[in-house]
Design a protein around this motif. Structure first.
Motif, PDB file in Angstrom:
ATOM      1  N   PHE A   1       0.842  -1.192   0.000  1.00 46.20           N
ATOM      2  CA  PHE A   1       0.000   0.000   0.000  1.00 46.20           C
ATOM      3  C   PHE A   1       0.881   1.247   0.000  1.00 46.20           C
ATOM      4  CE2 PHE A   1      -2.317  -3.446   1.952  1.00 46.20           C
ATOM      5  CZ  PHE A   1      -3.555  -3.371   1.329  1.00 46.20           C
ATOM      6  N   ASN A   2       0.664   2.095  -1.016  1.00 46.74           N
ATOM      7  CA  ASN A   2       1.409   3.343  -1.140  1.00 46.74           C
ATOM      8  C   ASN A   2       0.713   4.406  -0.281  1.00 46.74           C
ATOM      9  OD1 ASN A   2       2.317   5.549  -3.933  1.00 46.74           O
ATOM     10  ND2 ASN A   2       3.317   5.206  -1.966  1.00 46.74           N
ATOM     11  N   LEU A   3       0.856   4.243   1.031  1.00 52.56           N
ATOM     12  CA  LEU A   3       0.143   5.068   2.002  1.00 52.56           C
ATOM     13  C   LEU A   3       1.050   5.397   3.168  1.00 52.56           C
ATOM     14  CD1 LEU A   3      -3.278   3.165   2.403  1.00 52.56           C
ATOM     15  CD2 LEU A   3      -3.011   5.489   1.541  1.00 52.56           C
ATOM     16  N   ALA A   4       0.800   6.565   3.754  1.00 48.35           N
ATOM     17  CA  ALA A   4       1.352   6.887   5.068  1.00 48.35           C
ATOM     18  C   ALA A   4       0.277   6.590   6.098  1.00 48.35           C
ATOM     19  CB  ALA A   4       1.748   8.352   5.143  1.00 48.35           C
ATOM     20  N   LEU A   5       0.630   5.897   7.161  1.00 47.13           N
ATOM     21  CA  LEU A   5      -0.285   5.780   8.295  1.00 47.13           C
ATOM     22  C   LEU A   5       0.009   6.939   9.230  1.00 47.13           C
ATOM     23  CD1 LEU A   5      -0.517   1.973   9.097  1.00 47.13           C
ATOM     24  CD2 LEU A   5      -1.974   3.392   7.671  1.00 47.13           C
ATOM     25  N   SER A   6      -1.035   7.680   9.568  1.00 48.16           N
ATOM     26  CA  SER A   6      -0.858   8.884  10.367  1.00 48.16           C
ATOM     27  C   SER A   6      -2.088   9.074  11.245  1.00 48.16           C
ATOM     28  CB  SER A   6      -0.614  10.088   9.455  1.00 48.16           C
ATOM     29  OG  SER A   6      -0.262  11.228  10.188  1.00 48.16           O
ATOM     30  N   ASP A   7      -2.272  10.285  11.733  1.00 39.98           N
ATOM     31  CA  ASP A   7      -3.402  10.568  12.618  1.00 39.98           C
ATOM     32  C   ASP A   7      -4.553  11.244  11.887  1.00 39.98           C
ATOM     33  OD1 ASP A   7      -1.977  12.863  12.158  1.00 39.98           O
ATOM     34  OD2 ASP A   7      -1.847  13.486  14.247  1.00 39.98           O
ATOM     35  N   ILE A   8      -4.502  11.304  10.555  1.00 39.55           N
ATOM     36  CA  ILE A   8      -5.589  11.879   9.766  1.00 39.55           C
ATOM     37  C   ILE A   8      -5.823  11.020   8.522  1.00 39.55           C
ATOM     38  CG2 ILE A   8      -5.071  14.247  10.507  1.00 39.55           C
ATOM     39  CD1 ILE A   8      -3.960  14.719   7.652  1.00 39.55           C
ATOM     40  N   ASP A   9      -7.010  11.170   7.951  1.00 37.43           N
ATOM     41  CA  ASP A   9      -7.324  10.590   6.648  1.00 37.43           C
ATOM     42  C   ASP A   9      -7.281  11.696   5.608  1.00 37.43           C
ATOM     43  OD1 ASP A   9      -7.960   7.969   7.691  1.00 37.43           O
ATOM     44  OD2 ASP A   9      -9.846   8.813   8.418  1.00 37.43           O
ATOM     45  N   GLY A  10      -6.540  11.479   4.527  1.00 37.43           N
ATOM     46  CA  GLY A  10      -6.457  12.501   3.488  1.00 37.43           C
ATOM     47  C   GLY A  10      -5.090  12.526   2.854  1.00 37.43           C
ATOM     48  N   THR A  11      -4.510  13.708   2.762  1.00 36.45           N
ATOM     49  CA  THR A  11      -3.146  13.836   2.250  1.00 36.45           C
ATOM     50  C   THR A  11      -2.315  14.610   3.264  1.00 36.45           C
ATOM     51  OG1 THR A  11      -3.653  15.869   1.029  1.00 36.45           O
ATOM     52  CG2 THR A  11      -3.857  13.780  -0.177  1.00 36.45           C
ATOM     53  N   VAL A  12      -1.018  14.291   3.289  1.00 38.67           N
ATOM     54  CA  VAL A  12      -0.119  14.938   4.246  1.00 38.67           C
ATOM     55  C   VAL A  12       1.189  15.289   3.538  1.00 38.67           C
ATOM     56  CG1 VAL A  12      -1.059  13.782   6.281  1.00 38.67           C
ATOM     57  CG2 VAL A  12       0.791  12.699   4.988  1.00 38.67           C
ATOM     58  N   SER A  13       1.923  16.187   4.137  1.00 39.47           N
ATOM     59  CA  SER A  13       3.257  16.507   3.639  1.00 39.47           C
ATOM     60  C   SER A  13       4.225  15.406   4.054  1.00 39.47           C
ATOM     61  CB  SER A  13       3.737  17.847   4.193  1.00 39.47           C
ATOM     62  OG  SER A  13       2.990  18.911   3.674  1.00 39.47           O
ATOM     63  N   PHE A  14       5.093  15.042   3.106  1.00 40.35           N
ATOM     64  CA  PHE A  14       6.106  14.012   3.339  1.00 40.35           C
ATOM     65  C   PHE A  14       7.426  14.572   2.844  1.00 40.35           C
ATOM     66  CE2 PHE A  14       8.370  10.061   2.125  1.00 40.35           C
ATOM     67  CZ  PHE A  14       8.267   9.366   3.321  1.00 40.35           C
ATOM     68  N   PHE A  15       8.487  14.353   3.614  1.00 39.21           N
ATOM     69  CA  PHE A  15       9.760  15.011   3.328  1.00 39.21           C
ATOM     70  C   PHE A  15      10.810  13.972   2.927  1.00 39.21           C
ATOM     71  CE2 PHE A  15       7.312  17.626   6.193  1.00 39.21           C
ATOM     72  CZ  PHE A  15       7.310  18.832   5.521  1.00 39.21           C
ATOM     73  N   ARG A  16      11.357  14.179   1.725  1.00 41.34           N
ATOM     74  CA  ARG A  16      12.291  13.224   1.133  1.00 41.34           C
ATOM     75  C   ARG A  16      13.717  13.752   1.240  1.00 41.34           C
ATOM     76  NH1 ARG A  16      10.130  12.092  -4.779  1.00 41.34           N
ATOM     77  NH2 ARG A  16      11.441  10.238  -4.553  1.00 41.34           N
ATOM     78  N   ASN A  17      14.649  12.806   1.457  1.00 42.06           N
ATOM     79  CA  ASN A  17      16.058  13.142   1.609  1.00 42.06           C
ATOM     80  C   ASN A  17      16.894  12.268   0.699  1.00 42.06           C
ATOM     81  OD1 ASN A  17      15.324  14.855   3.932  1.00 42.06           O
ATOM     82  ND2 ASN A  17      14.965  12.905   4.970  1.00 42.06           N
ATOM     83  N   SER A  18      18.129  12.681   0.452  1.00 45.43           N
ATOM     84  CA  SER A  18      18.993  11.901  -0.434  1.00 45.43           C
ATOM     85  C   SER A  18      19.254  10.508   0.121  1.00 45.43           C
ATOM     86  CB  SER A  18      20.316  12.629  -0.660  1.00 45.43           C
ATOM     87  OG  SER A  18      20.991  12.833   0.579  1.00 45.43           O
ATOM     88  N   ILE A  19      19.274  10.359   1.445  1.00 47.41           N
ATOM     89  CA  ILE A  19      19.345   9.036   2.079  1.00 47.41           C
ATOM     90  C   ILE A  19      17.910   8.612   2.336  1.00 47.41           C
ATOM     91  CG2 ILE A  19      20.229   7.716   4.036  1.00 47.41           C
ATOM     92  CD1 ILE A  19      22.383   9.849   4.368  1.00 47.41           C
ATOM     93  N   SER A  20      17.394   7.718   1.504  1.00 49.51           N
ATOM     94  CA  SER A  20      15.947   7.502   1.453  1.00 49.51           C
ATOM     95  C   SER A  20      15.368   6.907   2.725  1.00 49.51           C
ATOM     96  CB  SER A  20      15.596   6.611   0.254  1.00 49.51           C
ATOM     97  OG  SER A  20      16.189   5.328   0.383  1.00 49.51           O
ATOM     98  N   HIS A  21      16.159   6.157   3.491  1.00 46.98           N
ATOM     99  CA  HIS A  21      15.562   5.572   4.691  1.00 46.98           C
ATOM    100  C   HIS A  21      15.340   6.611   5.792  1.00 46.98           C
ATOM    101  CE1 HIS A  21      19.894   5.069   5.964  1.00 46.98           C
ATOM    102  NE2 HIS A  21      19.386   5.475   7.102  1.00 46.98           N
TER     103      HIS A  21
END
Length: 249
Positions: A82-102
């Protein structure tokens, strides 16, 4: 303290009998356990969990689109992706990507971190280019754990693994009903200031303790060679309320 008590000999005996694999196998005893893998990255945890619990059905969650594409290439039997973030809301959220992906996270990396060796070295060398490799913001789909389990008619989770780079409490906050029907929780708690929010045991305990969870084991610790503090710990919680219900049936 040194030469006080029997901790050294007990720890040696513990390692001979347990280790993370044996520990989880001793706690997850269902013939076909349901596992949630929250923060799956490139599939490292899927490979690990299918190896030690081969009969499990795994629900694997990864919000980053590039990591998700790589995760899906494994196409492991009995794993749902599932291409999803589990969070405290349903909808869309900001996600922050870095050069070290983990290190990608729902939280921004703290570019003034005093615990990050890389950031400290870059600041000392005035390496401004280094700081450009953090916090690329994208919007990703998100859901609460409770919403997902209700939508997919999942009544029980035998093992819930959460590794979400500082956003642990967001996942827990969105899953109170589901957590009541979860037996074992493996959680990485981030104590260091690498992200713009730090977690504490108190934050986690305030959510888990009322639901019946008790700390069972500290299975791994990452200590910082630069300043001597503990950056993060992997902990195992057991839902005592859940196991009490099992034993009474």
């Amino acid at each position: 303290m040194e030469n006080v008590g029997q901790s050294k000999s007990r720890n040696i005996e513990f390692q001979q009998k347990f280790g993370r694999e044996r520990l989880l196998q001793s706690l997850v005893k269902a013939p076909e356990p349901v596992i949630f893998d929250v923060g799956a990255h490139h599939g490292e945890s899927v490979a690990y969990l299918t190896n030690i619990l081969p009969s499990a059905k795994i629900y694997s969650f990864e919000p980053d689109p590039d990591s998700f594409n790589r995760l899906c290439t494994a196409a492991v039997e009995k794993v749902l992706y599932f291409n999803l973030a589990l969070s405290d809301i349903d909808g869309t959220v900001s996600f922050f990507r870095n050069s070290i992906s983990h290190t990608n996270s729902l939280l921004k990396v703290n570019l003034s971190s005093r615990d990050s060796i890389g950031i400290a070295n870059a600041a000392a060398e005035n390496d401004t280019k280094y700081f450009e490799s953090f916090n690329e913001e994208v919007r990703v789909a998100a859901t609460r754990l409770d919403s997902f389990t209700e939508q997919h008619s999942i009544g029980q989770i035998d093992l819930l693994k959460i590794d979400v780079q500082g956003a642990e409490c967001r996942v827990l906050a969105g899953g109170e009903a589901t957590l009541r029907n979860t037996k074992v929780l493996v959680l990485e708690i981030s104590f260091f200031d690498y992200y713009e929010h730090q977690t504490s045991f108190m934050d986690v305990e305030q959510i888990l303790s009322p639901l019946g969870f008790r700390l069972f084991s500290i299975s791994e610790v990452s200590n910082n060679p630069m300043n001597g503090r503990t950056d993060w710990a992997e902990v195992v919680y057991l839902n005592q309320s859940f196991t009490d219900r099992e034993q009474s049936q």
